[in-house]
Motif scaffolding. Structure first.
Motif, PDB file in Angstrom:
ATOM      1  N   CYS A 215       0.919  -1.181   0.041  1.00  0.00           N
ATOM      2  CA  CYS A 215      -0.217  -0.071  -0.170  1.00  0.00           C
ATOM      3  C   CYS A 215       0.941   1.459  -0.012  1.00  0.00           C
ATOM      4  N   ARG A 216       2.041   1.571   0.987  1.00  0.00           N
ATOM      5  CA  ARG A 216       2.617   2.259   1.090  1.00  0.00           C
ATOM      6  C   ARG A 216       3.300   2.602  -0.157  1.00  0.00           C
ATOM      7  N   GLU A 218       2.274   1.860  -3.133  1.00  0.00           N
ATOM      8  CA  GLU A 218       1.096   1.857  -4.584  1.00  0.00           C
ATOM      9  C   GLU A 218       0.996   4.011  -4.055  1.00  0.00           C
ATOM     10  N   ARG A 219       0.829   4.403  -3.053  1.00  0.00           N
ATOM     11  CA  ARG A 219       1.421   5.742  -2.064  1.00  0.00           C
ATOM     12  C   ARG A 219       1.905   6.226  -2.883  1.00  0.00           C
ATOM     13  N   ASP A 220       3.017   5.953  -2.939  1.00  0.00           N
ATOM     14  CA  ASP A 220       4.610   6.575  -3.481  1.00  0.00           C
ATOM     15  C   ASP A 220       4.426   6.920  -5.071  1.00  0.00           C
ATOM     16  N   ASN A 223       1.804   9.776  -5.684  1.00  0.00           N
ATOM     17  CA  ASN A 223       2.771  10.877  -5.166  1.00  0.00           C
ATOM     18  C   ASN A 223       3.329  10.942  -5.762  1.00  0.00           C
TER      19      ASN A 223
END
Length: 262
Positions: A215-216, A218-220, A223
């Motif tokens: 999840c992190r 994908e979030r990066d 961004n």
């Protein structure tokens, strides 16, 4: 000479020898007695001597009644009675505590004739009641907490109890081709949408390490894409030009002056 009445199909007699020859070893090592598609009109009493089987298939026959002696099949995990002429089931079916699969689809069952002790099958995972004459579903079926799949298609249902729809382990509920009112359909759609909207609302502390890492990541990535994409409200800059078309403007001015002074 008057002709006699036409005789129906002759009932096929199932002998103990025939039944024994129909036993096979199932994929999980259990014993399976397959008497499907054999033209049987009455439950063969001879199979009461074969009650050690784990699976019993009497589907696609013309059986009208299942006797209470079905309770003797204590080891049954799998019972298929679909496509017969059954109008009811005995209460004794509730004694089959090991039953995980029950298919009674395509019969003549009514809500009134569903056995109350059906709710005693606490290990039941698959229940197929499709293609019958059911106008309602007992709310008590909501006590079968192990159910994963329920077939209710092609009946006369106008609603499904919330106790059934909200079963904790339910993965598949097929209720197609029932006369549900439009309001019920909309309510079911809304419930589905609400479920999808709240499905991913979890806190980071509730995720395992691998899921959290994914999840992190994908979030990066998201961004990075946001940083690379220019904002629509931000005007483009032209560092080498006074205005976007300054070069073209100067050239036009030069040609204008030449035209006035040949």
């Amino acid at each position: 000479m008057a002709k006699g009445k036409a005789k129906g199909p002759k009932e096929k007699t199932i002998t103990l020898k025939t039944a024994k020859n129909s036993i096979r070893v199932s994929f999980d090592g259990g014993l399976r007695l397959d008497l499907s598609k054999m033209g049987i009109t009455t439950f063969p009493k001879c199979i009461l001597k074969l009650t050690d089987v784990n699976e019993l298939d009497l589907s696609r026959n013309m059986i009208k009644k299942i006797p209470s002696s079905i309770e003797k099949f204590e080891k049954l995990r799998w019972l298929d009675l679909h496509s017969n002429q059954l109008e009811d089931l005995p209460e004794a079916i509730g004694t089959l505590q090991n039953l995980a699969y029950l298919n009674i689809c395509n019969n003549k069952l009514t809500t009134k004739n569903l056995p109350e002790k059906l709710i005693l099958l606490k290990n039941l995972r698959v229940l197929n009641l499709g293609l019958n004459c059911l106008d309602s579903i007992p709310t008590t079926l909501g006590s079968l907490k192990e159910l994963r799949e329920i077939g209710l298609f092609d009946n006369a249902l106008t609603t499904i109890p919330k106790s059934v729809k909200n079963l904790p382990k339910l993965k598949k509920l097929n209720a197609e081709r029932n006369p549900f009112p439009d309001s019920t359909k909309q309510e079911e759609q809304d419930d589905s949408i609400k479920h999808k909207e709240t499905l991913h609302l979890v806190q980071e502390k509730d995720l395992c390490s691998s899921c959290l890492k994914m999840c992190r990541g994908e979030r990066d990535k998201l961004n990075e894409l946001k940083n690379m994409t220019p904002s629509p409200s931000k005007k483009p800059s032209f560092s080498l030009l006074l205005t976007p078309n300054s070069s073209a403007k100067d050239n036009q001015e030069e040609w204008r002056v030449r035209g006035e002074h040949p």
